[in-house]
Design an enzyme around this catalytic site. Structure first.
Site, PDB file in Angstrom:
ATOM      1  N   GLY A  14       8.612   8.885  -4.964  1.00 46.05           N
ATOM      2  CA  GLY A  14       8.367   7.957  -5.558  1.00 46.05           C
ATOM      3  C   GLY A  14       7.863   7.525  -6.619  1.00 46.05           C
ATOM      4  O   GLY A  14       6.713   7.999  -7.366  1.00 46.05           O
ATOM      5  N   ASP A  35       8.291  10.904   2.885  1.00 45.45           N
ATOM      6  CA  ASP A  35       9.463   9.848   1.977  1.00 45.45           C
ATOM      7  C   ASP A  35      10.771  11.170   2.861  1.00 45.45           C
ATOM      8  O   ASP A  35      11.052  12.127   2.847  1.00 45.45           O
ATOM      9  CB  ASP A  35       9.551  10.863   0.328  1.00 45.45           C
ATOM     10  CG  ASP A  35      10.604   9.621  -0.215  1.00 45.45           C
ATOM     11  OD1 ASP A  35      11.389   9.666  -0.269  1.00 45.45           O
ATOM     12  OD2 ASP A  35       9.225   9.469  -1.472  1.00 45.45           O
ATOM     13  N   TYR A 149      17.941  -6.057  -0.504  1.00 52.98           N
ATOM     14  CA  TYR A 149      16.821  -6.118  -1.002  1.00 52.98           C
ATOM     15  C   TYR A 149      15.655  -6.728  -0.072  1.00 52.98           C
ATOM     16  O   TYR A 149      14.211  -7.444   0.582  1.00 52.98           O
ATOM     17  CB  TYR A 149      16.526  -5.759  -2.483  1.00 52.98           C
ATOM     18  CG  TYR A 149      15.015  -4.536  -2.555  1.00 52.98           C
ATOM     19  CD1 TYR A 149      14.233  -3.943  -2.290  1.00 52.98           C
ATOM     20  CD2 TYR A 149      14.310  -5.664  -3.889  1.00 52.98           C
ATOM     21  CE1 TYR A 149      13.380  -4.039  -2.903  1.00 52.98           C
ATOM     22  CE2 TYR A 149      12.923  -5.277  -4.004  1.00 52.98           C
ATOM     23  CZ  TYR A 149      12.604  -4.063  -3.639  1.00 52.98           C
ATOM     24  OH  TYR A 149      11.661  -4.287  -4.760  1.00 52.98           O
TER      25      TYR A 149
END
Ligand code: UDP
Length: 325
Positions: A14, A35, A149
């Site tokens: 990322g 990842d 989130y």
């Protein structure tokens, strides 16, 4: 010479994870990247694959995590990080912040490693205290679109602190404010890549709401420096790392128009639900504790970021995924 230190970076492909891998390689560490490539991109770390001291595991940390050999440090940076990503993959977002964090805390305990988790200014929600200090509890809607989130990250902080107090695990919590720089996904929906992409395509810039909401943007190298110092510090409670230079979205759009020489204009789209009205980190604690403060002014950081976006292919620039009509 002392034995080489080994660090696991989750979310290695990322934006932030890949810059952290670069930093730890530069510091002489053996870096293990992990990842699941849902939002990460191997292009961000392909330059590391030829190195002896880098290895990569394609794995989802929400599932049991196995890493052979010793580990000195774990940096948990795996998570979708853009509001439109949470809307698209809400369950994965919740799982990586909760189950993923739990797995990595377990791994840290088994390996006797120190773990740093990537938390966020989103724990403050739509803040009633401005600028945000670490002792502010926040104003989050758990069932709103950003709740998946925000609450995953709040849970992450809680379970990390519990492992620290109950198991004596060495833990660090960084609360990251808006960060930008090379390797952001052009189509990830966040304001900076959205505006730069629109300017490069000759489109109008889409400000949400009336554009009076504020954000404070930190260049990625400053953020990485703050995280590196926090990891090596002995402070277990959350620390804000961000740039306090606050700007309205309208003024930010004007800066991007000027920077790119675009003749287009700003158009207005509906404000997403629960979009925070203001955000600026109070970094008194980071200054005192880590001797850290950001060095890169927005004008310089934006120039470097624009140079990166200009190196991307036309294909990348016109990819329709996540574009706002
Ligand atoms: N925003 C905008 N236009 C866009 C994308 C985002 O005006 O094309 C606004 C968004 O509503 C928010 C701010 O820019 O107020 C920052 O959004 P971003 O998604 O980058 O991150 P956030 O700080 O909200 O997590």
């Amino acid at each position: 010479m002392s034995e080489q230190k080994r660090v696991l970076v989750t979310g290695a492909a990322g934006f932030l994870g890949s810059h952290l891998c670069d930093r730890f390689i530069a510091e002489g560490y053996h870096v293990i990247g992990m990842d699941n490539l849902i939002t990460g991109d191997l292009k961000n770390i392909e330059h590391l694959f030829k190195l002896e001291h880098f290895e990569f595991y394609h794995h989802d940390v929400s599932k049991f995590v196995h890493v052979p050999g010793k580990l000195d440090y774990i940096l948990h940076f795996a998570s979708p990080a853009s509001p439109i990503d949470y809307l698209k993959i809400p369950i994965q977002t919740l799982k990586v912040g909760s189950l993923g964090t739990h797995n990595l805390l377990g791994l840290a305990k088994a390996k006797n490693a120190r773990i740093l988790v990537a938390s966020t200014s989103e724990v403050y929600g739509d803040p009633m205290v401005h600028p945000q200090t670490e002792d502010y509890f926040g104003n989050v809607n758990p069932v709103g679109p950003r709740g998946v989130y925000d609450e995953a990250k709040r849970f992450q902080e809680a379970i990390t602190m519990a492992y620290h107090t109950y198991h004596g695990l060495e833990t660090r919590i960084v609360r990251i404010f808006n960060t930008y720089g090379p390797r952001m996904r052009l189509n990830d929906g966040r304001v900076l890549p959205a505006f730069i992409g629109q300017a490069l395509r000759g489109e109008d810039l889409t400000a949400f709401g009336d554009g009076s909401q504020t954000r404070s943007f930190c260049y990625v190298s400053d953020l990485v420096e703050g995280i590196y110092r926090l990891l090596l510090s002995d402070y277990a409670k959350p620390v804000n790392i961000g740039n306090p230079d606050e700007i309205t979205i309208n003024d930010f759009a004007q800066e991007i128009l000027a920077l790119t020489g675009s003749k287009n204009k700003i158009i207005y789209k509906p404000l997403p639900e629960n979009d925070p009205k203001q955000r600026r980190p109070d970094i008194t604690l980071a200054k005192k504790l880590l001797g850290w403060e950001p060095k890169i002014h927005r004008a310089e950081g934006l120039k470097k970021t624009l140079e990166y976006f200009k190196t991307l292919s036309k294909d990348d620039l016109y990819k329709s995924e996540h574009r706002f009509k």
